[in-house]
Design an enzyme around this catalytic site. Structure first.
Site, PDB file in Angstrom:
ATOM      1  N   THR A  83       1.056  -1.283   0.236  1.00  0.00           N
ATOM      2  CA  THR A  83      -0.073  -0.698   0.174  1.00  0.00           C
ATOM      3  C   THR A  83       0.753   1.028  -0.076  1.00  0.00           C
ATOM      4  OG1 THR A  83      -1.910   1.184   0.980  1.00  0.00           O
ATOM      5  CG2 THR A  83       0.332   0.551   2.797  1.00  0.00           C
ATOM      6  N   CYS A 196      -2.386   5.368  -4.836  1.00  0.00           N
ATOM      7  CA  CYS A 196      -3.028   4.407  -4.744  1.00  0.00           C
ATOM      8  C   CYS A 196      -2.973   2.567  -5.131  1.00  0.00           C
ATOM      9  CB  CYS A 196      -4.352   5.152  -4.103  1.00  0.00           C
ATOM     10  SG  CYS A 196      -5.805   3.291  -3.426  1.00  0.00           S
TER      11      CYS A 196
END
Length: 234
Positions: A83, A196
């Site tokens: 992430t 993202c």
């Protein structure tokens, strides 16, 4: 081949993409029936999101450090945080380990530099766009970043958590992202970082002629290269 430790579940949709990409890279490089040696520590994402929303980054850091140590103790020889946002505590996680952590912003910056770009737009969660940890890492590579306006940042953030992290990929949301990316290009962005790991599940190179930097792909590729050969370098 080194064993890759994946800190995942942030969300599991993008972690699954990491697993697919890493194994694909290893197979392409070695051929035959080769696949990656890896371990996955998968969080309950709701617990992490609750800490993010409440601003309890200290507890979140503690959990991330524990995940990294758990993977290292189980035999991982390099660590990947699956992430962008949780690279906020990447330095703390790295300091707790004796094995390297492959930083997603380094992997991304390496590719941006390869394309000789100096100014890029950054999309991601509000944490990634608004806080300095990601932009400062890019600046170390001589890359400047611009982010969307406040309204557009909220749109991007909401779509990530309310749709993409829940496996929902809507046409109207794709169109909103495309409009925001076009605004950033008008403001001088030479390319766009999909900062993202869920965004590439919605936006691909087919959606725009703006150069895109898929952080999931680039991070997974760098992890694979590091597992086979050496760690990232400028």
């Amino acid at each position: 081949m080194k064993t890759i430790g994946l800190i995942g579940g942030l969300s599991w949709e993008s972690t699954a993409d990491y697993y697919r990409l890493i194994n694909t890279f290893i197979k392409e490089e070695l051929g035959g029936l080769h696949s990656a040696k890896c371990q996955i520590y998968s969080f309950n994402f709701e617990e992490i999101v609750s800490l993010q929303k409440s601003g309890n980054w200290e507890k979140a850091t503690e959990l991330m450090i524990n995940a990294g140590k758990t993977l290292e103790n189980a035999g991982a020889e390099l660590i990947v945080i699956c992430t962008n946002t949780m690279h906020k505590m990447a330095s703390e996680v790295q300091a707790s380990l004796s094995v390297p952590l492959i930083h997603i912003a380094d992997a991304t910056a390496k590719d941006i530099t390869h394309h000789a770009l100096k100014k890029v737009g950054l999309l991601g969660t509000k944490f990634t766009m608004e806080q300095d940890f990601y932009k400062e890492k890019l600046a170390q590579w001589g890359i400047s970043t611009i982010i969307p306006n406040e309204t557009d940042r909220q749109i991007i953030h909401d779509i990530i958590f309310n749709e993409l992290c829940q496996g929902k990929f809507l046409f109207e949301s794709k169109e909103k992202y495309k409009k925001i990316m076009n605004k950033l290009r008008e403001e001088g962005a030479e390319g766009i970082i999909l900062g993202c790991t869920e965004i590439p599940l919605l936006i691909t190179e087919e959606d725009t002629d703006i150069p895109l930097f898929n952080t999931t792909y680039l991070h997974a590729k760098e992890a694979s290269i590091s597992a086979l050969y050496s760690s990232i370098s400028k």
